[in-house]
Design a protein around this motif. Structure first.
Motif, PDB file in Angstrom:
ATOM      1  N   ARG A 166       3.687  12.628  -1.135  1.00  0.00           N
ATOM      2  CA  ARG A 166       3.957  13.429   0.059  1.00  0.00           C
ATOM      3  C   ARG A 166       3.550  14.889  -0.147  1.00  0.00           C
ATOM      4  O   ARG A 166       3.234  15.599   0.799  1.00  0.00           O
ATOM      5  N   LYS A 167       3.562  15.314  -1.403  1.00  0.00           N
ATOM      6  CA  LYS A 167       3.129  16.678  -1.724  1.00  0.00           C
ATOM      7  C   LYS A 167       1.609  16.775  -1.886  1.00  0.00           C
ATOM      8  O   LYS A 167       1.082  17.840  -2.229  1.00  0.00           O
ATOM      9  N   ASP A 168       0.926  15.647  -1.617  1.00  0.00           N
ATOM     10  CA  ASP A 168      -0.534  15.577  -1.749  1.00  0.00           C
ATOM     11  C   ASP A 168      -1.012  15.808  -3.178  1.00  0.00           C
ATOM     12  O   ASP A 168      -2.116  16.329  -3.404  1.00  0.00           O
ATOM     13  N   PHE A 169      -0.188  15.433  -4.150  1.00  0.00           N
ATOM     14  CA  PHE A 169      -0.620  15.527  -5.539  1.00  0.00           C
ATOM     15  C   PHE A 169      -1.678  14.450  -5.811  1.00  0.00           C
ATOM     16  O   PHE A 169      -1.580  13.326  -5.308  1.00  0.00           O
ATOM     17  N   PRO A 170      -2.667  14.754  -6.625  1.00  0.00           N
ATOM     18  CA  PRO A 170      -3.720  13.773  -6.954  1.00  0.00           C
ATOM     19  C   PRO A 170      -3.263  12.808  -8.043  1.00  0.00           C
ATOM     20  O   PRO A 170      -3.790  12.784  -9.158  1.00  0.00           O
ATOM     21  N   VAL A 171      -2.264  11.994  -7.742  1.00  0.00           N
ATOM     22  CA  VAL A 171      -1.721  11.036  -8.708  1.00  0.00           C
ATOM     23  C   VAL A 171      -2.017   9.622  -8.242  1.00  0.00           C
ATOM     24  O   VAL A 171      -1.966   9.320  -7.044  1.00  0.00           O
ATOM     25  N   PHE A 172      -2.311   8.756  -9.202  1.00  0.00           N
ATOM     26  CA  PHE A 172      -2.661   7.377  -8.907  1.00  0.00           C
ATOM     27  C   PHE A 172      -1.913   6.472  -9.879  1.00  0.00           C
ATOM     28  O   PHE A 172      -1.651   6.861 -11.026  1.00  0.00           O
ATOM     29  N   LEU A 173      -1.567   5.281  -9.406  1.00  0.00           N
ATOM     30  CA  LEU A 173      -0.728   4.379 -10.189  1.00  0.00           C
ATOM     31  C   LEU A 173      -1.372   3.010 -10.295  1.00  0.00           C
ATOM     32  O   LEU A 173      -1.802   2.423  -9.301  1.00  0.00           O
ATOM     33  N   LEU A 174      -1.444   2.502 -11.515  1.00  0.00           N
ATOM     34  CA  LEU A 174      -2.002   1.171 -11.782  1.00  0.00           C
ATOM     35  C   LEU A 174      -0.995   0.409 -12.632  1.00  0.00           C
ATOM     36  O   LEU A 174      -0.634   0.858 -13.722  1.00  0.00           O
ATOM     37  N   MET A 175      -0.524  -0.736 -12.125  1.00  0.00           N
ATOM     38  CA  MET A 175       0.510  -1.507 -12.834  1.00  0.00           C
ATOM     39  C   MET A 175       0.094  -2.964 -12.957  1.00  0.00           C
ATOM     40  O   MET A 175      -0.541  -3.521 -12.063  1.00  0.00           O
ATOM     41  N   THR A 176       0.465  -3.577 -14.070  1.00  0.00           N
ATOM     42  CA  THR A 176       0.254  -5.011 -14.248  1.00  0.00           C
ATOM     43  C   THR A 176       1.609  -5.705 -14.326  1.00  0.00           C
ATOM     44  O   THR A 176       2.611  -5.084 -14.698  1.00  0.00           O
ATOM     45  N   GLY A 177       1.640  -6.993 -13.982  1.00  0.00           N
ATOM     46  CA  GLY A 177       2.904  -7.714 -14.084  1.00  0.00           C
ATOM     47  C   GLY A 177       2.756  -9.193 -13.782  1.00  0.00           C
ATOM     48  O   GLY A 177       1.763  -9.636 -13.188  1.00  0.00           O
TER      49      GLY A 177
END
Length: 347
Positions: A166-177
Motif C-alpha cells: 500500500r506504501k508502493d514499496f518495490p517488494v516482491f514475494l515468492l513462496m513455495t509449499g
C-alpha cells in the motif's frame, strides 16, 4: 577417469544436470520486472521432490543478474519479520546511505541506531526505512520463503507485507509449499490478498527432455534412454535419483539391481513422508490404482465406493499431486513405483 556425478539428491540444490522450467521462470521474472506488475507475489505449489525450490532458486538467480534487485531468503520456521530485518540489514551493508544510522538488529528484535542515534526501533520500522531508502535508489527487493506454512507467524508477516504494498514499496514475494499448506494459507480469512495471488503448480518434467539428458550423459541409445526416462514418470527427484544411481552403477550392476536401489532412495527421501500424510482410504485407493493407469470403475469396485464417493478421493489425490486422469474414465498415479514401494508400509 570418470567425471564427478552430475546428479544430486540434495533438496533445493541446483544439480549440474538440470531440466529448467523456462516457461515459469520467464513468466514470473517478466511480471516482477515490468513497469506495472500485475502481481507482487507468486506461489509455487507441488508435491515433495517436484522441484519447487530449484525453480525458486532459478528465479532468484535470474533476477540477481540485475544489480537493481536484492534477494532476501527467509526461513519459514523463524520469526519472519525479525528474519527479514536481519537479512535486509546484512544485504544492504554495501549500499551507502541505506543504513544511514548504522542499524544493528538485536536478538530481542529491536534495531539500535549507532553513530550517535540510540533510539530503539522495532523490526517493521527498520524494514520500512530500509526498503524506503532502497526504493529511492531504484532498488527492488525479492523476498523468498521456502516450504511456507500457515500460522500466526505467516499471518503477521502477510499483514505487514500488504502494508508495504500500500506504501508502493518495490517488494516482491515468492513462496513455495505443499498443496495442503498453500490451500490453508489461501483460504485463511486474514490472508485474503494471497487468495488472489497467482499460483504455479509444478507438473512432471518432459520425458523427452529427460531422455535427451540421460542419452547425452550416459552415452546410450534413444530406446535405452527413453526406457530410463519413462521409469521416472517425469518426477524431478526420480530424474536425479535414477540418474545418480545409473551413473555410478551402470558398468557393474544390471538395471534390475539399480531399480532396487532406486526404490530405496525414493522410500528414504520422499515416499515414506508422503505416505504418512494420507488417510487409510487414500492408501486403499492408491493400492487399487496400482502402477499403470486403471479404469475408475475397476478402482471403485476394489475399494467398495460409489463413483460419487470416489470422486472426492480422486480429487484429493490429484490436488496432492499423487494422481492424474490421463484419459476419460481412467486414473493413474503420478509418482514412479509409488504403490509398489508403499506395499512395504502396510506389512
Amino acid at each position: 577417469m570418470k567425471k564427478g556425478n552430475p546428479f544430486t539428491l540434495s533438496f533445493g540444490k541446483s544439480p549440474t544436470e538440470l531440466i529448467s522450467r523456462h516457461e515459469h521462470i520467464n513468466e514470473i521474472v517478466d511480471v516482477f520486472q515490468s513497469d506495472n506488475p500485475m502481481s507482487h507475489a507468486y506461489l509455487i505449489e507441488g508435491i515433495r521432490g517436484c522441484g519447487k525450490t530449484v525453480l525458486m532458486t532459478s528465479i532468484e538467480k535470474e533476477l540477481a543478474k540485475n544489480e537493481d534487485w536484492i534477494v532476501v531468503d527467509l526461513n519459514s520456521t523463524q520469526d519472519l519479520l525479525s528474519d527479514l530485518a536481519f537479512r535486509l540489514v546484512d544485504a544492504c551493508k554495501n549500499f551507502s546511505d541505506v543504513l544511514k544510522n548504522g542499524f544493528n538488529v538485536s536478538i530481542a528484535g529491536f534495531g539500535i541506531g549507532i553513530n550517535g542515534d540510540k533510539a530503539p526501533q522495532d523490526n517493521v520500522s527498520i524494514i520500512s526505512e530500509i526498503i524506503g531508502n532502497l526504493s529511492k535508489k531504484g532498488k527492488k527487493v525479492l523476498i523468498t520463503i521456502d516450504e511456507v506454512m500457515n500460522g500466526s507467524n505467516m499471518r503477521h508477516f502477510a499483514s505487514e507485507f500488504q502494508i508495504f504494498l500500500r506504501k508502493d514499496f518495490p517488494v516482491f514475494l515468492l513462496m513455495t509449499g505443499l498443496y495442503e499448506n498453500i490451500y490453508s494459507i489461501q483460504n485463511d480469512p486474514a490472508l485474503t490478498f494471497l487468495l488472489r495471488t497467482p499460483k504455479k503448480r509444478l507438473e512432471p518434467l518432459s520425458i523427452m527432455q529427460i531422455s535427451r539428458v540421460y542419452g547425452d550423459v550416459f552415452g546410450i541409445g534413444d530406446e535405452e534412454a527413453k526406457k530410463l526416462a519413462k521409469t521416472t514418470k517425469g518426477y524431478a527427484f526420480a530424474f536425479q535419483a535414477l540418474g545418480l544411481l545409473y551413473y555410478d552403477n551402470r558398468d557393474d550392476l544390471p538395471l534390475e539391481k539399480i531399480i532396487q536401489k532406486f526404490d530405496e532412495l525414493l522410500d528414504d527421501f520422499v515416499y515414506k513422508k508422503i505416505w504418512q500424510g494420507l488417510s487409510q482410504q487414500d492408501k486403499n485407493v492408491v493400492f487399487a490404482i496400482g502402477e499403470s493407469k486403471a479404469k475408475v470403475s475397476d478402482v471403485c469396485s476394489k475399494v467398495g465406493m460409489t463413483s460419487q464417493v470416489f470422486s472426492k478421493y480422486r480429487q484429493r489425490l490429484v490436488n496432492l499431486g499423487l494422481a492424474e486422469s490421463p484419459l476419460h474414465g481412467y486414473i493413474a498415479l503420478t509418482l514412479p513405483r509409488f504403490s509398489e514401494i508403499a506395499k512395504y508400509y502396510e506389512l
